[in-house]
Motif scaffolding. Structure first.
Motif, PDB file in Angstrom:
ATOM      1  N   GLN A   1      34.589  51.166  38.522  1.00  8.54           N
ATOM      2  CA  GLN A   1      33.371  50.351  38.473  1.00  8.54           C
ATOM      3  C   GLN A   1      33.197  49.575  39.770  1.00  8.54           C
ATOM      4  N   PRO A   2      31.981  49.407  40.248  1.00  6.94           N
ATOM      5  CA  PRO A   2      31.760  48.573  41.441  1.00  6.94           C
ATOM      6  C   PRO A   2      32.231  47.144  41.178  1.00  6.94           C
ATOM      7  N   LEU A   3      32.780  46.520  42.212  1.00  9.05           N
ATOM      8  CA  LEU A   3      33.272  45.154  42.061  1.00  9.05           C
ATOM      9  C   LEU A   3      32.153  44.194  41.670  1.00  9.05           C
ATOM     10  N   ALA A   4      30.963  44.402  42.220  1.00  7.64           N
ATOM     11  CA  ALA A   4      29.837  43.522  41.877  1.00  7.64           C
ATOM     12  C   ALA A   4      29.546  43.560  40.383  1.00  7.64           C
ATOM     13  N   ALA A   5      29.629  44.755  39.786  1.00  6.61           N
ATOM     14  CA  ALA A   5      29.384  44.880  38.351  1.00  6.61           C
ATOM     15  C   ALA A   5      30.487  44.195  37.546  1.00  6.61           C
ATOM     16  N   ARG A   6      31.718  44.328  38.028  1.00  2.55           N
ATOM     17  CA  ARG A   6      32.841  43.683  37.327  1.00  2.55           C
ATOM     18  C   ARG A   6      32.709  42.162  37.403  1.00  2.55           C
ATOM     19  N   LEU A   7      32.304  41.663  38.554  1.00  2.00           N
ATOM     20  CA  LEU A   7      32.112  40.220  38.691  1.00  2.00           C
ATOM     21  C   LEU A   7      30.984  39.729  37.799  1.00  2.00           C
ATOM     22  N   LYS A   8      29.927  40.522  37.687  1.00  2.00           N
ATOM     23  CA  LYS A   8      28.805  40.118  36.841  1.00  2.00           C
ATOM     24  C   LYS A   8      29.235  39.978  35.390  1.00  2.00           C
ATOM     25  N   ARG A   9      30.152  40.847  34.953  1.00  2.10           N
ATOM     26  CA  ARG A   9      30.622  40.784  33.564  1.00  2.10           C
ATOM     27  C   ARG A   9      31.399  39.496  33.274  1.00  2.10           C
ATOM     28  N   ILE A  10      31.954  38.882  34.302  1.00  2.00           N
ATOM     29  CA  ILE A  10      32.674  37.616  34.087  1.00  2.00           C
ATOM     30  C   ILE A  10      31.854  36.424  34.596  1.00  2.00           C
ATOM     31  N   GLN A  11      30.549  36.640  34.772  1.00  2.00           N
ATOM     32  CA  GLN A  11      29.606  35.587  35.165  1.00  2.00           C
ATOM     33  C   GLN A  11      29.941  35.001  36.537  1.00  2.00           C
ATOM     34  N   ALA A  12      30.246  35.899  37.470  1.00  2.00           N
ATOM     35  CA  ALA A  12      30.525  35.495  38.848  1.00  2.00           C
ATOM     36  C   ALA A  12      29.795  36.434  39.789  1.00  2.00           C
ATOM     37  N   SER A  13      29.759  36.065  41.058  1.00  2.00           N
ATOM     38  CA  SER A  13      29.114  36.919  42.051  1.00  2.00           C
ATOM     39  C   SER A  13      29.691  36.611  43.424  1.00  2.00           C
ATOM     40  N   ALA A  14      29.527  37.558  44.344  1.00  2.71           N
ATOM     41  CA  ALA A  14      29.990  37.394  45.719  1.00  2.71           C
ATOM     42  C   ALA A  14      28.787  37.084  46.602  1.00  2.71           C
ATOM     43  N   GLU A  15      28.922  36.077  47.458  1.00  2.00           N
ATOM     44  CA  GLU A  15      27.795  35.617  48.260  1.00  2.00           C
ATOM     45  C   GLU A  15      28.130  35.662  49.747  1.00  2.00           C
ATOM     46  N   GLY A  16      27.104  35.824  50.570  1.00  2.00           N
ATOM     47  CA  GLY A  16      27.261  35.726  52.013  1.00  2.00           C
ATOM     48  C   GLY A  16      27.938  36.936  52.634  1.00  2.00           C
ATOM     49  N   ASP A  17      28.047  36.889  53.965  1.00  2.00           N
ATOM     50  CA  ASP A  17      28.637  38.006  54.706  1.00  2.00           C
ATOM     51  C   ASP A  17      30.097  38.229  54.346  1.00  2.00           C
ATOM     52  N   TRP A  18      30.794  37.122  54.009  1.00  2.00           N
ATOM     53  CA  TRP A  18      32.213  37.247  53.688  1.00  2.00           C
ATOM     54  C   TRP A  18      32.432  37.565  52.217  1.00  2.00           C
ATOM     55  N   GLY A  19      31.365  37.581  51.423  1.00  2.00           N
ATOM     56  CA  GLY A  19      31.513  37.892  50.007  1.00  2.00           C
ATOM     57  C   GLY A  19      32.319  36.858  49.257  1.00  2.00           C
ATOM     58  N   ARG A  20      32.035  35.584  49.498  1.00  2.00           N
ATOM     59  CA  ARG A  20      32.756  34.524  48.792  1.00  2.00           C
ATOM     60  C   ARG A  20      32.403  34.558  47.314  1.00  2.00           C
ATOM     61  N   VAL A  21      33.416  34.572  46.460  1.00  2.00           N
ATOM     62  CA  VAL A  21      33.194  34.744  45.026  1.00  2.00           C
ATOM     63  C   VAL A  21      33.167  33.388  44.324  1.00  2.00           C
ATOM     64  N   ARG A  22      32.121  33.176  43.524  1.00  2.00           N
ATOM     65  CA  ARG A  22      31.998  31.943  42.743  1.00  2.00           C
ATOM     66  C   ARG A  22      31.411  32.282  41.376  1.00  2.00           C
ATOM     67  N   PHE A  23      31.755  31.408  40.406  1.00  2.00           N
ATOM     68  CA  PHE A  23      31.153  31.544  39.094  1.00  2.00           C
ATOM     69  C   PHE A  23      29.702  31.080  39.154  1.00  2.00           C
ATOM     70  N   ASP A  24      28.913  31.573  38.223  1.00  2.00           N
ATOM     71  CA  ASP A  24      27.498  31.207  38.183  1.00  2.00           C
ATOM     72  C   ASP A  24      27.295  29.768  37.723  1.00  2.00           C
ATOM     73  N   THR A  25      28.273  29.211  37.010  1.00  2.00           N
ATOM     74  CA  THR A  25      28.153  27.863  36.457  1.00  2.00           C
ATOM     75  C   THR A  25      29.203  26.948  37.079  1.00  2.00           C
ATOM     76  N   THR A  26      28.766  25.781  37.523  1.00  2.00           N
ATOM     77  CA  THR A  26      29.689  24.792  38.089  1.00  2.00           C
ATOM     78  C   THR A  26      30.722  24.377  37.052  1.00  2.00           C
ATOM     79  N   THR A  27      31.927  24.159  37.468  1.00  2.00           N
ATOM     80  CA  THR A  27      33.084  23.723  36.652  1.00  2.00           C
ATOM     81  C   THR A  27      33.581  24.798  35.689  1.00  2.00           C
ATOM     82  N   PHE A  28      32.988  26.011  35.715  1.00  2.00           N
ATOM     83  CA  PHE A  28      33.470  27.042  34.805  1.00  2.00           C
ATOM     84  C   PHE A  28      34.886  27.469  35.168  1.00  2.00           C
TER      85      PHE A  28
END
Length: 650
Positions: A320-347
């Protein structure tokens, strides 16, 4: 990815002999103790008090505390947990006519000098200074000796025109003597909405009206929260304003309250249908949030191996693509470096707490995972330190300080890498200042400090933790440990320990005087052994601009200089001696107290006069102002021997 460049001597470190070579860079270790490099400890402590003062709301009982502290020099503040009694004590001390930004925090002396039977040391009371004693974490079985010593300490506090604010737990009031019971003030919980308003105004310039705060969920939150949690809510409101599309306070408040709600149910629902690899990814993001997607992926794979999860055998192109796997745990990769964060603060906090609390069988594997984090591929230094800090918070929250010190010991073995030493520094930096378990860590590093053959890496970690974390609130304890480390058999360790002693005593004359007393005591007791090393420490820390205005300070310095002059050669003495003479020449000249101290030190041992004569006149050269200082030194030194200078040929 971040890189560090080290510029030292042209040759650099070289390897001579067999086996691995480990070169440790102390500045990196020192910076790793805290989340970011800090200013000197005194300024850090002052910043904290000013920050508190700006946001403080007077609780009920504070005025009585003010009157009691002014009248009796001692006030005992009792309040339920979460009501801010410790903060109230700091504010009372700050407001004193001669209040200072940095308090002398007194501690149970069972942590010091191998475990003293004495609880409170009167020698730690500083003339005219504010003192804080927090007994809210003291064990009930320690109270009898603490109360006995506190009764006698009151006398010292009054004699030295000092002030002492003591914070008590209400359940221990029955252990107080009658005289101490008369000094107790009940601190009431401040009005919660006022506390929230104050923080919102200072932190974000937000001024909600009464209607904005008339929310049922908010009222329930405020009624059940500590002052610290209300402060945290205000920070979330300010954050929501800067990141949310909403323009009204209500929307910011809803976002903030959502961030503050327990999320166990949310995590439970999320992982219900997840596989092992998805849970490993979820945990990796929770511990390494902000790291690159490549780093998260590698850390998750390591966690799967440690937990003996079956390896996925499908070809990589079928994964599975990593982006899809991250979406399943309510996270995403942002920016050129692909920094991973949850969609909700303090999660991330909620995920870590959920797994730690609900999967105790996983704790050993998580500990092994954290232990080997320095080997995670593509993970930056700050990400690793953040992981260690988050793991430390879990251990300390659930009462497992021993687990953290065990890791620190493993990370500081002789074979330790720079990354492992930095990890140990961050873990211990969190531990020594912890309200509940700090005493455990302070005792452990005290034991380390007494080991004269401590490995260089472990010693560097110990020195960094003392100078950057322990010294902020507990400078006396930091000084004791650094002084012990300054007796190390390793000259490099001695050097950085002395530098740290200079750093923590900078601008704190009481602490500096205490250091000189410790050095002098050792010189008197063990002149040929550790006292000899302390003479070297004195020459490194001796400041010509301090403690010379009073007779007690001059006496200390005279005796230490006498010991240095009689035991050190000219080459070792010359840098410090010249520095002192420079200071004298640039200020009072021949009548400087520096001249008097050095002359009296010479007069104690006539055999040192020749070396001092050569050093002083070599320093003076043909400069008229300098020659007058050298002449005054020579004249006073020989007069001190009651022998005319013409009897000496140098």
């Amino acid at each position: 990815m971040k890189a560090s460049t080290y510029v030292g001597e042209s040759g650099g470190p070289f390897h001579s002999g067999t086996g691995d070579q480990h070169n440790h860079y102390y500045p990196d270790i020192r910076d790793a103790v805290r989340e970011k490099p800090e200013r000197p400890p005194r300024l850090v402590a002052g910043d904290a008090v000013r920050h508190l003062k700006q946001r403080f709301v007077d609780p009920g009982g504070l005025n009585e505390g003010r009157r009691l502290l002014e009248r009796s020099h001692v006030a005992l503040l009792a309040a339920d947990p979460g009501c801010g009694a410790r903060s109230a004590a700091k504010i009372l001390l700050w407001e004193l006519p001669h209040g200072q930004e940095r308090f002398v925090e007194l501690l149970d002396q069972s942590e010091e000098e191998g475990g003293s039977s004495q609880a409170l040391n009167p020698e730690h009371v500083k003339d005219g200074a504010p003192h804080l004693l927090d007994l809210t974490r003291a064990r009930r079985d320690r109270y009898p000796v603490l109360m006995q010593d506190l009764s006698s300490l009151r006398v010292t506090v009054r004699e030295k025109a000092a002030r002492l604010a003591v914070v008590l737990s209400p359940e221990h009031r029955d252990l107080l003597s009658e005289e101490l019971a008369d000094l107790v003030v009940e601190i009431q919980r401040p009005r919660e909405s006022d506390v929230l308003r104050r923080h919102l105004l200072v932190d974000g310039g937000i001024r909600p009206d009464s209607e904005d705060l008339a929310v049922g969920e908010l009222s329930a939150f405020l009624a059940s929260s500590s002052m610290g949690e209300i402060s945290e809510l205000a920070r979330h409101v300010c954050s929501a304003r800067s990141t949310s599309k909403g323009t009204h306070f209500k929307s910011w408040l809803d976002t903030a309250l959502s961030a503050m709600r327990p999320k166990d149910a949310d995590v439970d629902k999320l992982i219900a249908d997840q596989t092992g690899p998805e849970r490993a990814l979820l945990l990796s993001v929770a511990f390494l949030e902000g790291a690159s997607s490549q780093a998260i992926y590698g850390a998750a794979n390591r966690l799967l191996k440690l937990t003996n999860h079956p390896v996925e055998h499908a070809p990589p192109l079928q994964h599975q693509p990593l982006a899809a796997r991250l979406k399943r745990i309510q996270a995403s990769a942002e920016g050129d470096w692909g920094r991973v964060r949850f969609d909700t603060t303090t999660f991330a906090d909620a995920v870590r707490s959920y797994f730690w609390d609900n999967f105790p069988q996983l704790r050993d594997e998580l500990t092994s995972w954290v232990r080997g984090a320095a080997l995670f591929p593509h993970v930056e230094r700050e990400d690793i330190l953040g992981l260690v800090q988050r793991y430390a918070h879990l251990c300390l929250r659930t009462g497992l300080p021993e687990q953290l010190t065990a890791l620190a010991e493993q990370w500081t073995k002789e074979s330790a890498t720079q990354a492992q030493l930095s990890m140990a520094a961050r873990a211990l930096g969190e531990g020594v200042i912890h309200p509940r378990h700090g005493s455990h860590f302070r005792r452990e590093i005290y034991k380390w400090s007494r080991d004269g053959s401590l490995p260089r890496g472990r010693a560097s970690v110990l020195i960094g933790v003392c100078s950057e974390a322990l010294s902020v609130d507990f400078p006396q304890q930091a000084l004791v440990r650094l002084h012990h480390v300054s007796h190390s058999a390793d000259p490099q360790v001695r050097k950085i320990a002395r530098e740290a002693l200079t750093r923590i005593t900078d601008s704190d004359d009481h602490l500096y005087g205490h250091l000189l007393d410790r050095l002098l005591d050792r010189v008197r007791a063990d002149f040929e052994g550790k006292g000899s090393q302390d003479i070297g420490t004195f020459l490194d820390v001796a400041d010509p601009g301090r403690l010379l205005e009073h007779a007690v300070g001059q006496a200390r310095l005279t005796e230490l200089w006498a010991a240095a002059l009689s035991s050190r050669g000219g080459a070792e003495l010359r840098p410090t001696l010249h520095s002192w003479l420079d200071h004298a020449a640039s200020r009072a000249g021949p009548v400087s107290p520096i001249v008097s101290v050095l002359a009296q030190a010479c007069a104690r041992d006539g055999s040192t006069l020749g070396a001092v004569h050569d050093a002083a006149y070599g320093w003076a050269g043909t400069d008229g102002a300098r020659l007058r200082v050298a002449d005054a030194l020579w004249s006073q030194a020989t007069a001190g021997l009651v022998i005319h200078s013409s009897n000496y040929t140098c």
